[in-house]
Design a protein around this motif. Structure first.
Motif, mmCIF file in Angstrom:
data_model
loop_
_atom_site.group_PDB
_atom_site.id
_atom_site.type_symbol
_atom_site.label_atom_id
_atom_site.label_comp_id
_atom_site.label_asym_id
_atom_site.label_seq_id
_atom_site.Cartn_x
_atom_site.Cartn_y
_atom_site.Cartn_z
ATOM 1 N N ALA A 238 0.761 -1.122 0.038
ATOM 2 C CA ALA A 238 -0.093 0.036 0.153
ATOM 3 C C ALA A 238 0.939 1.344 0.130
ATOM 4 O O ALA A 238 0.513 2.259 -0.866
ATOM 5 C CB ALA A 238 -0.941 0.006 1.223
ATOM 6 N N ALA A 239 1.922 1.372 0.671
ATOM 7 C CA ALA A 239 2.878 2.301 0.694
ATOM 8 C C ALA A 239 3.511 2.518 -0.431
ATOM 9 O O ALA A 239 3.832 3.674 -1.036
ATOM 10 C CB ALA A 239 3.826 2.297 2.057
ATOM 11 N N TYR A 240 3.987 1.505 -1.143
ATOM 12 C CA TYR A 240 4.513 1.462 -2.491
ATOM 13 C C TYR A 240 3.463 2.046 -3.365
ATOM 14 O O TYR A 240 3.928 2.977 -4.413
ATOM 15 C CB TYR A 240 4.737 0.086 -2.758
ATOM 16 C CG TYR A 240 5.704 -0.095 -4.203
ATOM 17 C CD1 TYR A 240 6.370 0.727 -4.704
ATOM 18 C CD2 TYR A 240 5.587 -1.507 -4.550
ATOM 19 C CE1 TYR A 240 7.102 0.770 -5.833
ATOM 20 C CE2 TYR A 240 6.572 -1.757 -5.843
ATOM 21 C CZ TYR A 240 7.478 -0.747 -6.150
ATOM 22 O OH TYR A 240 8.042 -1.036 -7.358
ATOM 23 N N PHE A 241 2.180 1.841 -3.634
ATOM 24 C CA PHE A 241 1.301 2.361 -4.419
ATOM 25 C C PHE A 241 1.127 3.749 -4.203
ATOM 26 O O PHE A 241 1.271 4.494 -5.313
ATOM 27 C CB PHE A 241 -0.183 1.624 -4.178
ATOM 28 C CG PHE A 241 -0.446 0.309 -4.988
ATOM 29 C CD1 PHE A 241 -0.414 0.213 -6.094
ATOM 30 C CD2 PHE A 241 -0.638 -0.919 -4.212
ATOM 31 C CE1 PHE A 241 -0.868 -0.793 -7.236
ATOM 32 C CE2 PHE A 241 -0.783 -2.064 -4.918
ATOM 33 C CZ PHE A 241 -0.849 -1.825 -6.367
ATOM 34 N N PHE A 242 1.026 4.308 -2.945
ATOM 35 C CA PHE A 242 0.722 5.536 -2.666
ATOM 36 C C PHE A 242 1.974 6.268 -2.989
ATOM 37 O O PHE A 242 1.785 7.562 -3.483
ATOM 38 C CB PHE A 242 0.319 5.534 -1.199
ATOM 39 C CG PHE A 242 -0.630 6.902 -0.780
ATOM 40 C CD1 PHE A 242 -2.047 6.952 -1.218
ATOM 41 C CD2 PHE A 242 -0.132 7.935 -0.267
ATOM 42 C CE1 PHE A 242 -2.561 7.809 -0.825
ATOM 43 C CE2 PHE A 242 -0.812 9.077 0.026
ATOM 44 C CZ PHE A 242 -2.116 9.046 -0.371
ATOM 45 N N SER A 243 3.162 5.950 -2.804
ATOM 46 C CA SER A 243 4.346 6.707 -3.140
ATOM 47 C C SER A 243 4.584 6.743 -4.621
ATOM 48 O O SER A 243 5.015 7.679 -5.397
ATOM 49 C CB SER A 243 5.526 5.834 -2.527
ATOM 50 O OG SER A 243 5.481 5.792 -0.991
ATOM 51 N N LEU A 244 4.146 5.633 -5.519
ATOM 52 C CA LEU A 244 4.122 5.676 -6.823
ATOM 53 C C LEU A 244 3.281 6.828 -7.402
ATOM 54 O O LEU A 244 3.774 7.525 -8.256
ATOM 55 C CB LEU A 244 3.988 4.324 -7.559
ATOM 56 C CG LEU A 244 4.879 3.257 -7.243
ATOM 57 C CD1 LEU A 244 4.323 1.952 -7.583
ATOM 58 C CD2 LEU A 244 6.101 3.455 -8.178
ATOM 59 N N TYR A 245 2.237 6.912 -7.014
ATOM 60 C CA TYR A 245 1.268 8.016 -7.270
ATOM 61 C C TYR A 245 1.818 9.299 -7.315
ATOM 62 O O TYR A 245 1.874 10.118 -7.984
ATOM 63 C CB TYR A 245 -0.116 7.897 -6.767
ATOM 64 C CG TYR A 245 -1.182 6.902 -7.283
ATOM 65 C CD1 TYR A 245 -1.776 7.291 -8.204
ATOM 66 C CD2 TYR A 245 -1.044 5.784 -6.673
ATOM 67 C CE1 TYR A 245 -2.718 6.312 -8.623
ATOM 68 C CE2 TYR A 245 -2.221 4.670 -7.128
ATOM 69 C CZ TYR A 245 -3.014 5.098 -8.228
ATOM 70 O OH TYR A 245 -3.958 4.283 -8.566
ATOM 71 N N SER A 255 -5.900 3.452 -12.372
ATOM 72 C CA SER A 255 -5.584 2.165 -11.830
ATOM 73 C C SER A 255 -4.444 1.795 -12.238
ATOM 74 O O SER A 255 -4.008 2.155 -13.360
ATOM 75 C CB SER A 255 -6.514 0.969 -12.207
ATOM 76 O OG SER A 255 -6.123 -0.289 -11.957
ATOM 77 N N VAL A 256 -3.576 1.478 -11.038
ATOM 78 C CA VAL A 256 -2.444 0.855 -10.957
ATOM 79 C C VAL A 256 -1.914 -0.363 -10.694
ATOM 80 O O VAL A 256 -2.644 -0.904 -9.727
ATOM 81 C CB VAL A 256 -1.405 1.911 -10.443
ATOM 82 C CG1 VAL A 256 0.247 1.633 -10.207
ATOM 83 C CG2 VAL A 256 -1.301 3.381 -10.729
ATOM 84 N N THR A 257 -1.042 -1.305 -11.332
ATOM 85 C CA THR A 257 -0.802 -2.530 -10.983
ATOM 86 C C THR A 257 0.585 -2.810 -10.537
ATOM 87 O O THR A 257 1.565 -2.162 -11.264
ATOM 88 C CB THR A 257 -1.143 -3.568 -12.083
ATOM 89 O OG1 THR A 257 -2.644 -3.412 -12.410
ATOM 90 C CG2 THR A 257 -0.746 -4.910 -11.737
ATOM 91 N N CYS A 285 -1.322 -7.374 -8.515
ATOM 92 C CA CYS A 285 -2.124 -6.714 -7.373
ATOM 93 C C CYS A 285 -2.495 -5.416 -8.209
ATOM 94 O O CYS A 285 -1.552 -4.467 -8.620
ATOM 95 C CB CYS A 285 -1.404 -6.466 -6.043
ATOM 96 S SG CYS A 285 -1.247 -8.210 -5.272
ATOM 97 N N SER A 286 -3.685 -4.930 -8.085
ATOM 98 C CA SER A 286 -3.926 -3.679 -8.415
ATOM 99 C C SER A 286 -4.872 -2.926 -7.535
ATOM 100 O O SER A 286 -5.560 -3.511 -6.878
ATOM 101 C CB SER A 286 -5.135 -3.910 -9.781
ATOM 102 O OG SER A 286 -4.293 -4.624 -10.879
ATOM 103 N N VAL A 287 -4.956 -1.592 -7.763
ATOM 104 C CA VAL A 287 -5.842 -0.669 -6.879
ATOM 105 C C VAL A 287 -6.449 0.246 -8.190
ATOM 106 O O VAL A 287 -5.869 0.528 -9.050
ATOM 107 C CB VAL A 287 -4.959 0.247 -5.977
ATOM 108 C CG1 VAL A 287 -4.372 -0.296 -5.010
ATOM 109 C CG2 VAL A 287 -3.854 1.264 -6.934
#
Length: 426
Positions: A238-245, A255-257, A285-287
């Motif tokens: 989750a931290a990875y996703f949020f940091s990438l954005y 959406s990011v995978t 894994c995607s959001v």
């Protein structure tokens, strides 16, 4: 005298195909307030290399049916011992070395000694084994060293046997095996979002950037995860996703995978007859969007990962397709066919897991620090690796790039650390 040949297994071939995307090296560093006995260490390494001949073999791509050729070796070509006033600098330099598959050795070790302290480094070809077996290898090496040093027991306790991917089906019932061997669905990554590195250049050089998340923050993160029904892996992802954005400026509604490594040993009950090999696949894994805050992103992450955790055949999709691709045609043609259907993930993560201090001790001397990390990725591909030692998490990225790319990667870890602390305090 004719040299022994070993068959190239499915994952050997697949990691060879990855030569267009990364250097295939896996890296390990362990720091000790102790200097091992060099002769004992050499004896253990020799015994282990004899148990796993793929480590002293060269890979031959003959375009029809690739294979390994086993070679004789000199222990001094495997282990480098150096006394230095700059052990960390020398370790950093060693860890980014590349071992070509055509080399007669597929693993290199180095011991950098400074006074009463030492750093043990290992670089090995992912074609030989993945992070799961690499962790087993180093634990076995440390145990064997201790047994030989303290009790004079010969160090032969390393698994040997099959390296085939078929081992993952062994414990299934007949009906389950039929189902698993018909999972031809292509699960390759389709997301076009990229980590914001500079364009690739012939002048790019490999480097490793790492960031340690301290014990207090990690324990808080773990406790917060339980509160939110999330694993440590979910929290890091989750931290990875949020940091990438934030780093890449992705639209919050996109959406990011992220492709996440899955250890297929979860499907194998008994590993005792298995040699050093690969059993790692990926799940996507995607959001659906960034989320209004990081906790909403965590909710999306947990929902995505739960879909995979509840699947009896997690990680096995596409294996029959790969096996078919490598079976029906000569190797060169198979590679071209597989490349058409295979999409290498642009953004990936591998939580390699815990490096057990007790298991990695040498005669009672536990490592004071250390980490393991995956291959050096070629732009635009990136892999975030994570290992935990002494309740501290080391995050790392191995990149072939330039000074600007290093600055970008350091900035990413600044953002990642900030978001981990936000999650830990939630």
């Amino acid at each position: 005298m004719k040299k022994e040949k070993l068959p190239a297994e499915l994952w050997d071939k697949m990691h060879y195909l990855f030569r267009d995307f990364n250097d295939r090296m896996v890296h390990l560093e362990l720091c000790y307030d102790f200097v091992p006995d060099i002769d004992i260490l050499k004896k253990v390494i020799i015994c282990f290399f004899e148990k796993a001949p793929v480590f002293h073999s060269s890979f031959t791509d003959n375009r029809i049916s690739p294979y390994w050729t086993v070679h004789d070796y000199d222990i001094n070509d495997i282990l480098t011992v150096e006394y230095t006033n700059e052990p960390q600098r020398r370790a950093d330099e060693f860890l980014i070395r590349y071992i070509p598959p055509e080399s007669e050795l597929q693993m290199k070790l180095a011991l950098f000694i400074s006074g009463e302290k030492s750093i043990l480094c290992i670089v090995e070809n992912h074609m030989c084994m993945d992070g799961g077996d690499f962790k087993y290898f180093i634990k076995s090496l440390c145990s064997a060293y201790t047994l030989l040093a303290e009790k004079g027991i010969s160090p032969v306790n390393l698994r040997s046997g099959t390296r085939s991917f078929e081992k993952v089906y062994e414990d299934y019932t007949y009906a389950e095996k039929r189902m698993a061997k018909n999972l031809y669905k292509n699960v390759c990554a389709k997301d076009s979002h990229r980590f914001p590195l500079t364009p690739a250049s012939i002048r790019d050089e490999p480097f490793i950037v790492r960031r340690k998340i301290d014990e207090n923050t990690f324990l808080q993160l773990k406790a917060a995860g339980k509160k939110h029904g999330a694993t440590v892996n979910d929290m890091l992802l989750a931290a990875y996703f949020f940091s990438l954005y934030e780093l890449a400026g992705f639209s919050e509604n996109e959406s990011v995978t992220v492709s996440c490594a899955v250890d297929l040993r979860r499907h194998i009950r008994d590993l005792s007859d298995e040699g050093m090999t690969n059993h790692t696949a990926f799940m996507q894994c995607s959001v659906p969007r960034r989320g209004s805050d990081i906790l909403e992103t965590l909710k999306y992450t947990v929902q995505s990962s739960e879909k995979f955790k509840n699947d009896r055949f997690m990680g096995l999709y596409g294996l029959p397709l790969l096996n078919l691709g490598y079976s029906i045609l000569p190797h060169a043609a198979s590679e071209e066919i597989i490349k058409i259907g295979y999409s290498n993930p642009l953004i990936a993560m591998s939580n390699i897991g815990i490096l057990d201090c007790k298991a990695l001790s040498l005669c009672g001397h536990e490592p004071t620090d250390g980490f393991m990390t995956g291959a050096v990725k070629y732009k635009p591909y990136v892999l975030l690796s994570a290992t935990t030692l002494r309740n501290a998490v080391t995050l790392s990225m191995c990149v072939r790039g330039n000074g600007e790319d290093k600055t970008i990667t350091e900035k990413f870890f600044d953002i990642m650390e900030k978001n981990i602390k936000i999650l830990a305090s939630s």
